[in-house]
Motif scaffolding. Structure first.
Motif, PDB file in Angstrom:
ATOM      1  N   MET A   1     -18.289 -37.463 -22.269  1.00 35.95           N
ATOM      2  CA  MET A   1     -17.174 -37.931 -23.118  1.00 35.95           C
ATOM      3  C   MET A   1     -17.165 -39.451 -23.189  1.00 35.95           C
ATOM      4  SD  MET A   1     -13.237 -36.670 -22.848  1.00 35.95           S
ATOM      5  CE  MET A   1     -12.504 -38.153 -22.172  1.00 35.95           C
ATOM      6  N   ASN A   2     -18.349 -40.060 -23.441  1.00 34.69           N
ATOM      7  CA  ASN A   2     -18.404 -41.513 -23.386  1.00 34.69           C
ATOM      8  C   ASN A   2     -18.612 -42.195 -24.727  1.00 34.69           C
ATOM      9  OD1 ASN A   2     -17.965 -42.038 -20.622  1.00 34.69           O
ATOM     10  ND2 ASN A   2     -19.911 -41.018 -20.223  1.00 34.69           N
ATOM     11  N   THR A   3     -18.908 -41.416 -25.753  1.00 36.96           N
ATOM     12  CA  THR A   3     -19.105 -42.061 -27.053  1.00 36.96           C
ATOM     13  C   THR A   3     -18.174 -41.431 -28.077  1.00 36.96           C
ATOM     14  OG1 THR A   3     -20.749 -40.508 -27.874  1.00 36.96           O
ATOM     15  CG2 THR A   3     -21.547 -42.276 -26.468  1.00 36.96           C
ATOM     16  N   LYS A   4     -18.022 -42.109 -29.175  1.00 37.67           N
ATOM     17  CA  LYS A   4     -17.127 -41.645 -30.232  1.00 37.67           C
ATOM     18  C   LYS A   4     -17.536 -40.306 -30.796  1.00 37.67           C
ATOM     19  CE  LYS A   4     -14.977 -45.571 -32.407  1.00 37.67           C
ATOM     20  NZ  LYS A   4     -14.736 -46.187 -33.699  1.00 37.67           N
ATOM     21  N   THR A   5     -18.832 -40.040 -30.801  1.00 41.16           N
ATOM     22  CA  THR A   5     -19.285 -38.827 -31.464  1.00 41.16           C
ATOM     23  C   THR A   5     -19.197 -37.601 -30.569  1.00 41.16           C
ATOM     24  OG1 THR A   5     -21.508 -39.461 -30.832  1.00 41.16           O
ATOM     25  CG2 THR A   5     -20.825 -40.008 -33.062  1.00 41.16           C
ATOM     26  N   SER A   6     -19.062 -37.811 -29.269  1.00 45.92           N
ATOM     27  CA  SER A   6     -18.949 -36.642 -28.414  1.00 45.92           C
ATOM     28  C   SER A   6     -17.596 -35.995 -28.637  1.00 45.92           C
ATOM     29  CB  SER A   6     -19.100 -37.040 -26.946  1.00 45.92           C
ATOM     30  OG  SER A   6     -18.065 -37.913 -26.588  1.00 45.92           O
ATOM     31  N   SER A   7     -17.508 -34.700 -28.447  1.00 45.07           N
ATOM     32  CA  SER A   7     -16.235 -34.027 -28.640  1.00 45.07           C
ATOM     33  C   SER A   7     -15.466 -33.967 -27.325  1.00 45.07           C
ATOM     34  CB  SER A   7     -16.451 -32.641 -29.234  1.00 45.07           C
ATOM     35  OG  SER A   7     -15.210 -32.159 -29.717  1.00 45.07           O
ATOM     36  N   VAL A   8     -14.409 -33.221 -27.322  1.00 48.51           N
ATOM     37  CA  VAL A   8     -13.489 -33.173 -26.198  1.00 48.51           C
ATOM     38  C   VAL A   8     -13.273 -31.711 -25.843  1.00 48.51           C
ATOM     39  CG1 VAL A   8     -11.224 -33.891 -25.370  1.00 48.51           C
ATOM     40  CG2 VAL A   8     -12.328 -35.168 -27.212  1.00 48.51           C
ATOM     41  N   GLY A   9     -13.232 -31.406 -24.553  1.00 46.03           N
ATOM     42  CA  GLY A   9     -13.012 -30.029 -24.137  1.00 46.03           C
ATOM     43  C   GLY A   9     -11.799 -29.897 -23.228  1.00 46.03           C
ATOM     44  N   LEU A  10     -11.500 -28.655 -22.885  1.00 43.93           N
ATOM     45  CA  LEU A  10     -10.328 -28.383 -22.048  1.00 43.93           C
ATOM     46  C   LEU A  10     -10.415 -29.118 -20.707  1.00 43.93           C
ATOM     47  CD1 LEU A  10      -7.688 -26.796 -22.030  1.00 43.93           C
ATOM     48  CD2 LEU A  10      -8.951 -24.783 -21.276  1.00 43.93           C
ATOM     49  N   ALA A  11     -11.648 -29.257 -20.165  1.00 38.11           N
ATOM     50  CA  ALA A  11     -11.799 -29.959 -18.887  1.00 38.11           C
ATOM     51  C   ALA A  11     -11.378 -31.425 -19.021  1.00 38.11           C
ATOM     52  CB  ALA A  11     -13.252 -29.873 -18.406  1.00 38.11           C
ATOM     53  N   ASP A  12     -11.636 -32.022 -20.190  1.00 35.64           N
ATOM     54  CA  ASP A  12     -11.230 -33.416 -20.416  1.00 35.64           C
ATOM     55  C   ASP A  12      -9.707 -33.537 -20.472  1.00 35.64           C
ATOM     56  OD1 ASP A  12     -13.948 -34.353 -20.729  1.00 35.64           O
ATOM     57  OD2 ASP A  12     -13.932 -33.342 -22.677  1.00 35.64           O
ATOM     58  N   VAL A  13      -9.070 -32.556 -21.080  1.00 33.98           N
ATOM     59  CA  VAL A  13      -7.604 -32.579 -21.157  1.00 33.98           C
ATOM     60  C   VAL A  13      -7.016 -32.389 -19.761  1.00 33.98           C
ATOM     61  CG1 VAL A  13      -5.565 -31.519 -22.198  1.00 33.98           C
ATOM     62  CG2 VAL A  13      -7.668 -31.726 -23.536  1.00 33.98           C
ATOM     63  N   ARG A  14      -7.639 -31.513 -18.987  1.00 32.25           N
ATOM     64  CA  ARG A  14      -7.154 -31.311 -17.605  1.00 32.25           C
ATOM     65  C   ARG A  14      -7.340 -32.575 -16.778  1.00 32.25           C
ATOM     66  NH1 ARG A  14      -9.318 -25.455 -17.470  1.00 32.25           N
ATOM     67  NH2 ARG A  14      -7.478 -24.301 -18.177  1.00 32.25           N
ATOM     68  N   ALA A  15      -8.459 -33.262 -16.976  1.00 31.31           N
ATOM     69  CA  ALA A  15      -8.693 -34.523 -16.253  1.00 31.31           C
ATOM     70  C   ALA A  15      -7.660 -35.570 -16.672  1.00 31.31           C
ATOM     71  CB  ALA A  15     -10.111 -35.026 -16.516  1.00 31.31           C
ATOM     72  N   ALA A  16      -7.344 -35.583 -17.951  1.00 34.34           N
ATOM     73  CA  ALA A  16      -6.321 -36.517 -18.444  1.00 34.34           C
ATOM     74  C   ALA A  16      -4.976 -36.214 -17.794  1.00 34.34           C
ATOM     75  CB  ALA A  16      -6.216 -36.429 -19.969  1.00 34.34           C
ATOM     76  N   ALA A  17      -4.661 -34.924 -17.672  1.00 29.93           N
ATOM     77  CA  ALA A  17      -3.387 -34.533 -17.058  1.00 29.93           C
ATOM     78  C   ALA A  17      -3.296 -35.058 -15.630  1.00 29.93           C
ATOM     79  CB  ALA A  17      -3.231 -33.008 -17.086  1.00 29.93           C
ATOM     80  N   GLU A  18      -4.428 -35.043 -14.918  1.00 28.71           N
ATOM     81  CA  GLU A  18      -4.435 -35.598 -13.554  1.00 28.71           C
ATOM     82  C   GLU A  18      -4.199 -37.107 -13.580  1.00 28.71           C
ATOM     83  OE1 GLU A  18      -4.364 -34.180 -10.569  1.00 28.71           O
ATOM     84  OE2 GLU A  18      -4.139 -32.370 -11.789  1.00 28.71           O
ATOM     85  N   ARG A  19      -4.854 -37.794 -14.548  1.00 32.61           N
ATOM     86  CA  ARG A  19      -4.723 -39.258 -14.605  1.00 32.61           C
ATOM     87  C   ARG A  19      -3.302 -39.703 -14.931  1.00 32.61           C
ATOM     88  NH1 ARG A  19      -9.249 -39.117 -17.955  1.00 32.61           N
ATOM     89  NH2 ARG A  19     -11.135 -39.270 -16.683  1.00 32.61           N
ATOM     90  N   ILE A  20      -2.622 -38.977 -15.807  1.00 32.88           N
ATOM     91  CA  ILE A  20      -1.286 -39.430 -16.243  1.00 32.88           C
ATOM     92  C   ILE A  20      -0.166 -38.882 -15.361  1.00 32.88           C
ATOM     93  CG2 ILE A  20      -2.104 -39.576 -18.636  1.00 32.88           C
ATOM     94  CD1 ILE A  20      -0.312 -37.146 -19.273  1.00 32.88           C
TER      95      ILE A  20
END
Lengths: 321, 321
Positions: A1-20
């Motif tokens: 998930m490091n470039t603009k063209t990569s997409s986003v998955g549920l694991a990324d949203v879960r990681a975001a939930a941990e960060r916030i």
């Protein structure tokens, strides 16, 4: 998930939930007898007007900024925004000790400009008609070596916004059958599409700014031209990004558009029945449901109220609707 | 807990919490960076404007009505109220299949009269200056064999309102050091005094209607005389009851009064910073904290926003403050 063209998955949203966690408000899930009666469905409201900075934008901004490398933090960030993303970035930067410069249109709601400045950001105003905010921001970033934080075209931003969807499912104990989401560039709605993988996703846009609705219907990104003024300052996006289009189109999302009058009525409904201050753009999804533009009869439906940053005079005009 | 003179204990509040579970909203506990900065304390808000019917009154009304015997339910209920208790009783009666008649002043906010009628209650209007609402209600009750549901002078009502206090402690994970509560007849504040036995209790009243403040300071119930008009229609009580006095005095509660201007500013603050619609009376405790009338510096403090039923024109006037 490091470039603009990569997409986003549920694991990324879960990681975001941990960060916030502990930084963002876990906004409640509310319901209303009057709304259920008006919509003839079971409606659950996610009031992101109660989020820090008064809109969902803090989720994505904090997720993006907290993922910066130490050297990037040092250089500071630049963002352009009519106001809600501005505040989200400004507060996230303050909390993380990062300097922030925000490029805002000179006709942005005063409440948004003042709040952004109040979070300690430097404000650069530009003329929406004669100047290009992307160019101003890119120039500022280049001169300072700073990172530009986009308002929706970024995987971390999308993942951060998606945490609102995760919370809806956790709070409800199951996925809602339908989720209706106000839409500018599609950052919130595409995030929620990932956070709520089992729900039908409907985005709501102001008439004239229905680029996402048209793009999803036509299967390719379409840009709207000269849509004219709208009360929904937060949703004045002319064209979505490949990232948000890819996610929403891949999920079979669809769009509806709402008139200024329908938006005003939704703001007034939220005042009278919900006791929530919702800005016009933040009320677009509620407007779509109240106007019968989304088939929610007999269904369990989540409606996102995406923000509440509205000047008193605009608000008063809406209450007369 | 069957007569007016009996007091109310924590067990009664816990029983009330069981009765209202699934019917009343468990309102969230919210905080605000702007409020903490303004108050120089750690403030937690209990927004009862988000409660069903737009105020805390539904808690007590549902608790009272659900404890009626079958024969009493059959006979129906009568209540008098300027509006929030009216709506609470009307909705509780509708949910429980009980007929309700509500005696309301002809100058009550339109939004409150319409909502009460919308819940299916019969409305009897009276002239605040020339007629006696207690007499009208007693006469109606006698003719129909119906039960009068008082707005605060009743152990079940007090216990029901106290559930807001129980929730504050559960949501916070501990008792707040201070709880500041808007106060008319003391139903909510005395209930919260029981629900939060380890917190210092401060009630907030409009200037002129500070009978509870004076009564607590003097150690005996005092009645106020001809206080004149106030924006805080929900707090226009001239004299508290022995029940509410006994509880609050026994807990060492104290009172402060707030000006119309301070109330308006609090309503505007809630609009701008909290994105919550709070009616003038519902903002009295917030007004007291913002005006520096309660010492909350460095303390953990719960502030109850007791209701949000306000007409658009009154609200607009407050936003100009």
């Amino acid at each position: 998930m490091n470039t603009k063209t990569s997409s986003v998955g549920l694991a990324d949203v879960r990681a975001a939930a941990e960060r916030i966690r502990g930084e963002a408000v876990r906004t409640p899930l509310l319901r209303s007898d009057a709304l259920d009666a008006a919509a003839r469905g079971k409606i659950w409201l996610k009031p992101e007007c109660l989020q820090r900075t008064g809109s969902f934008k803090f989720r994505g901004a904090f997720n993006r900024l907290s993922a910066l490398e130490p050297a990037e933090r040092q250089a500071g960030v630049v963002a352009f925004s009519s106001g809600n993303h501005a505040q989200g970035v400004a507060l996230a930067a303050k909390l993380l000790g990062i300097s922030a410069t925000i490029v805002m249109p000179s006709d942005a709601p005063r409440i948004k400009v003042e709040a952004t400045r109040g979070h300690g950001a430097e404000i650069v105003l530009y003329d929406r008609l004669t100047e290009n905010r992307e160019a101003i921001a890119a120039d500022l970033a280049a001169r300072r070596g700073a990172i530009v934080v986009p308002s929706f075209d970024d995987p971390y931003i999308v993942a951060g916004q998606g945490t609102a969807g995760l919370e809806i499912e956790e709070q409800l104990g199951r996925a809602p059958e339908v989720a209706v989401v106000p839409c500018g560039g599609g950052g919130l709605s595409s995030g929620i599409a990932i956070g709520l993988p089992d729900s039908r996703i409907v985005v709501a846009e102001p008439e004239g700014y229905d680029d996402v609705t048209r793009s999803l219907a036509g299967g390719a990104i379409e840009r709207v031209q000269d849509p004219g003024p709208t009360l929904c300052d937060a949703l004045q996006t002319l064209e979505m990004a490949p990232l948000t289009f890819g996610i929403l189109h891949g999920r079979g999302a669809e769009g509806v558009s709402v008139s200024e009058r329908e938006v005003k009525r939704a703001v007034a409904f939220a005042f009278r029945e919900l006791k929530l201050v919702v800005e016009p753009g933040g009320a677009a999804a509620l407007a779509a449901v109240l106007a019968g533009k989304v088939d929610v009869a007999g269904r369990t439906c989540a409606v996102v109220l995406s923000g509440g940053n509205v000047d008193a005079d605009t608000y008063t005009r809406c209450l007369g609707a």
